[in-house]
Design an enzyme around this catalytic site. Sequence first.
Site, PDB file in Angstrom:
ATOM      1  N   GLY A   1     -19.742  -4.790 -48.581  1.00 54.65           N
ATOM      2  CA  GLY A   1     -18.446  -4.439 -49.174  1.00 54.65           C
ATOM      3  C   GLY A   1     -18.508  -4.557 -50.694  1.00 54.65           C
TER       4      GLY A   1
ATOM      5  N   HIS B   1     -27.070   4.907 -43.630  1.00 60.50           N
ATOM      6  CA  HIS B   1     -26.805   3.593 -44.207  1.00 60.50           C
ATOM      7  C   HIS B   1     -26.763   2.523 -43.122  1.00 60.50           C
ATOM      8  CE1 HIS B   1     -25.331   1.096 -47.509  1.00 60.50           C
ATOM      9  NE2 HIS B   1     -24.354   0.637 -46.732  1.00 60.50           N
TER      10      HIS B   1
ATOM     11  N   SER C   1     -26.375  -3.356 -47.068  1.00 61.12           N
ATOM     12  CA  SER C   1     -25.549  -2.964 -48.205  1.00 61.12           C
ATOM     13  C   SER C   1     -25.332  -4.130 -49.170  1.00 61.12           C
ATOM     14  CB  SER C   1     -24.230  -2.366 -47.699  1.00 61.12           C
ATOM     15  OG  SER C   1     -23.607  -1.610 -48.696  1.00 61.12           O
TER      16      SER C   1
END
Length: 489
Positions: A97, A460, A194
């Site tokens: 995030g 991803h 991520s």
Amino acid sequence: MIMNHCLLWLLLAASAAVFISPASSRPSSSGFLSPKIKEEQRADFVKRVPGQPKVSFKQYAGYVTVNATHGKALFYWFFQAVDEPAKKPVLLWLNGGPGCSSIGYGESEELGPFSPQKGSKPKLKLNKYSWNKAANLLFLESPVGVGFSYTNTSSDISELGDTIAARDAYNFLVGWYRRFPQFKSHEFYLSGESYAGHYVPQLAKLILDSNKIAAKKDQIKLKGFMIGNALLDDDTDQRGMVEYAWNHAVISDRVYSDLKKNCDFSKKNLTTLCNKALTQYFSEYRLIDIYSLYSPICVENQTSIDTRNTQPPVIDGISPRLFSRFEGWLKRPAAGYDPCASGYTDVYMNRPDVQAALHANITKLPYPWTHCSNNITSWSDSPSSILPTIRELIDKGLRIWIYSGDTDGRIPVTSTRYTLRKVGLKTVQEWTAWYTNSQVGGWTIQYEGLMFVTVRGAGHQVPTTKPRQALQLINHFLAGKKLPDVPPS
């Protein structure tokens, strides 16, 4: 984040009172669980969630307090391994995030056992490639404010950043292991994707530093970590995004030339011309899924699913500092084979019967569960590069793998290759194909202290788009074995 031992001791001492348990709550010297611990585990035991298929493994969910004074607690969902859980390691998964749920993405749409399905009645599909076939699998909604995790001190949300996220996750682990001491002797590994490129190395460092001064019963047996499509370095991540978009025919020659000429990604501020070029760059990605270039986007009639959180919130101060200012950077990933799956998860997690089965939302949060928190709008610290921490952890001898789905435009394989070149590690084995059955699964390059793996055709969220290959990847990582470099005969 580099802490001296004095500062580290103060941080741990400040929160130690949260976890100090009476002697009756500790396992006996003979290895049996005390009545208090048995009761705590029974309270978190999940017999079955609505729509769940029958399974043989045990699952637990609930809260671990990470700061009693503030009333701060993090929510987890834990799945024992399908086979021989007493012999398997514990693996913690973190989504990024910052501010996105590891239960919404990791568990429900990537590598967990259950995936919510479309329909008026709750229904879960069993994932035959779930990573609890390889390990005892732990999902954590972190930091506080994400998903069902909560705090009774409102200022906690505005003070979030990398340092606090790592400290709270560490405190969670100490508390969780005290609740499940039968897993303390197991090897422990970290994983994520991520922005977990920040979360995971910083938590790994804090664990190793804390082990030096923590009581033996609170030491964590960390052996290594694996991160996918990881945000690691602002300069190379952003430069690689531009190169990848041009090489994959997403942007025009003119836009590519304007970006190369007008943008210096090693600097914090944008020129007017760079800002204009980036606006054009992201306008192309509004048409397709930046997270998985060749996957379809969701075009289903949206009245049948919940779309309250179609975009993650804008968070100030996160890496990469230039790209994070643009709307296209904030686009939420679709969910692989079914690009509308995130909508099904939204509906499922907001059902009162689901929350009751998971022992979730016990404080009756004033907002709905969402994949990415709308409450986290600032982030106090986020280093422009995590590479110094990676180098330090390599020197400490941890097993480190970094993998990259090669159809991801968000943190593309190009970015990660630039980043790892910047680390300057000696190459042990050059670029080598690896195989899933008789097909090339991707390529590897082994550096001194680090393995880099590409996953062919994955976006991803590698476990979503290439689940078989992802399970093969985690199995080999945990075993410390190279992926097969020849097809089966």
